[in-house]
Scaffold this motif. Structure first.
Motif, short mmCIF file in Angstrom:
data_model
loop_
_atom_site.label_atom_id
_atom_site.label_comp_id
_atom_site.label_asym_id
_atom_site.label_seq_id
_atom_site.Cartn_x
_atom_site.Cartn_y
_atom_site.Cartn_z
N SER A 81 0.87 -1.18 0.00
CA SER A 81 0.00 0.00 0.00
C SER A 81 0.91 1.22 0.00
O SER A 81 1.92 1.25 0.69
CB SER A 81 -0.92 0.02 1.23
N SER A 82 0.54 2.22 -0.80
CA SER A 82 1.38 3.41 -0.94
C SER A 82 1.05 4.45 0.12
O SER A 82 -0.03 4.48 0.69
CB SER A 82 1.20 4.03 -2.32
N VAL A 83 2.03 5.34 0.35
CA VAL A 83 1.82 6.51 1.17
C VAL A 83 1.20 7.55 0.25
O VAL A 83 1.86 8.11 -0.62
CB VAL A 83 3.15 7.03 1.76
N ALA A 84 -0.11 7.75 0.40
CA ALA A 84 -0.84 8.67 -0.48
C ALA A 84 -2.28 8.79 -0.01
O ALA A 84 -2.73 8.03 0.84
CB ALA A 84 -0.82 8.16 -1.92
N ILE A 119 -3.11 0.43 -3.86
CA ILE A 119 -2.85 -0.93 -3.42
C ILE A 119 -2.35 -1.71 -4.64
O ILE A 119 -3.01 -1.72 -5.69
CB ILE A 119 -4.13 -1.60 -2.87
N THR A 120 -1.19 -2.34 -4.50
CA THR A 120 -0.63 -3.16 -5.58
C THR A 120 -0.86 -4.62 -5.22
O THR A 120 -0.60 -5.04 -4.09
CB THR A 120 0.88 -2.87 -5.75
N THR A 121 -1.38 -5.38 -6.19
CA THR A 121 -1.79 -6.76 -5.96
C THR A 121 -1.35 -7.65 -7.10
O THR A 121 -0.80 -7.18 -8.10
CB THR A 121 -3.33 -6.86 -5.90
N ALA A 122 -1.66 -8.92 -6.95
CA ALA A 122 -1.64 -9.82 -8.09
C ALA A 122 -2.81 -9.39 -8.97
O ALA A 122 -3.58 -8.50 -8.60
CB ALA A 122 -1.81 -11.26 -7.61
N PRO A 175 -2.97 4.77 8.66
CA PRO A 175 -3.67 3.86 9.55
C PRO A 175 -3.81 2.48 8.91
O PRO A 175 -3.52 2.30 7.72
CB PRO A 175 -5.03 4.52 9.72
N SER A 176 -4.31 1.53 9.68
CA SER A 176 -4.56 0.20 9.15
C SER A 176 -5.61 0.29 8.04
O SER A 176 -6.58 1.04 8.15
CB SER A 176 -5.09 -0.72 10.24
N ILE A 177 -5.41 -0.47 6.97
CA ILE A 177 -6.40 -0.50 5.88
C ILE A 177 -7.22 -1.78 5.91
O ILE A 177 -8.04 -2.01 5.03
CB ILE A 177 -5.74 -0.30 4.50
N ASN A 178 -7.00 -2.62 6.92
CA ASN A 178 -7.77 -3.87 7.03
C ASN A 178 -9.24 -3.55 7.23
O ASN A 178 -9.59 -2.58 7.90
CB ASN A 178 -7.23 -4.72 8.19
N GLY A 179 -10.09 -4.37 6.64
CA GLY A 179 -11.53 -4.18 6.72
C GLY A 179 -12.09 -3.88 5.35
O GLY A 179 -11.42 -4.03 4.32
N ASP A 180 -13.34 -3.46 5.30
CA ASP A 180 -14.00 -3.17 4.03
C ASP A 180 -13.57 -1.80 3.52
O ASP A 180 -13.59 -0.82 4.26
CB ASP A 180 -15.52 -3.22 4.17
N GLN A 181 -13.21 -1.75 2.24
CA GLN A 181 -12.77 -0.52 1.58
C GLN A 181 -13.40 -0.46 0.20
O GLN A 181 -13.60 -1.48 -0.44
CB GLN A 181 -11.24 -0.49 1.43
N VAL A 182 -13.69 0.74 -0.27
CA VAL A 182 -14.22 0.93 -1.63
C VAL A 182 -13.04 1.04 -2.59
O VAL A 182 -12.16 1.89 -2.39
CB VAL A 182 -15.13 2.17 -1.72
N ALA A 183 -13.02 0.19 -3.59
CA ALA A 183 -11.91 0.12 -4.54
C ALA A 183 -12.22 0.89 -5.82
O ALA A 183 -13.34 0.85 -6.32
CB ALA A 183 -11.60 -1.33 -4.89
N THR A 184 -11.19 1.56 -6.33
CA THR A 184 -11.25 2.19 -7.64
C THR A 184 -10.09 1.63 -8.45
O THR A 184 -8.94 1.99 -8.21
CB THR A 184 -11.13 3.73 -7.54
N GLY A 214 1.85 5.87 6.32
CA GLY A 214 2.92 4.88 6.43
C GLY A 214 2.50 3.66 5.65
O GLY A 214 1.49 3.03 5.98
N GLY A 215 3.23 3.34 4.58
CA GLY A 215 2.86 2.22 3.71
C GLY A 215 3.04 0.88 4.38
O GLY A 215 3.73 0.75 5.38
N GLY A 216 2.38 -0.13 3.82
CA GLY A 216 2.46 -1.47 4.38
C GLY A 216 2.61 -2.52 3.31
O GLY A 216 2.69 -2.22 2.11
#
Length: 101
Positions: free
Chosen positions: A27-30, A35-38, A58-67, A82-84
């Motif tokens: 996950s980027s600092v932005a 989010i970079t994935t397979a 902050p933590s990005i775990n949980g439900d998120q709306v994706a674009t 802070g990226g992860g």
């Protein structure tokens, strides 16, 4: 089923929700965070469930709306300072209007 009264588009989306999760690389600092994935099959406004992602603030775990921004990237509306790395993302059943599958 893919015949008769079934809508293949809806059937495919349900199979995506039931299918395997997608590995997250980073996950980027932005704001929004990228989010970079397979390779993923997410479409605009999908709700994805992120689990096991570590290190982001902050933590990005949980439900998120994706674009989606590419075949291996999507953004989420979170100001990540802070990226992860690591974790998984999967299409949330709520995207399909289902509370629980």
């Amino acid at each position: 089923e893919r015949g008769g009264n079934c809508d293949p588009h809806v059937t495919d989306r349900i199979l995506d929700a039931l299918g395997p999760s997608v590995a997250i690389t980073s996950s980027s600092v932005a704001n929004p965070s990228t989010i970079t994935t397979a390779t993923h099959k997410f479409v605009a406004a999908d709700t994805v469930t992120i689990a096991g992602h570590a290190g982001s603030t902050p933590s990005i775990n949980g439900d998120q709306v994706a674009t989606p921004t590419g075949g291996t990237t999507f953004t989420i509306p979170v100001n990540v300072t802070g990226g992860g790395t690591g974790g998984t993302a999967v299409l949330s059943p709520t995207t399909l209007g289902l509370v629980r599958l």
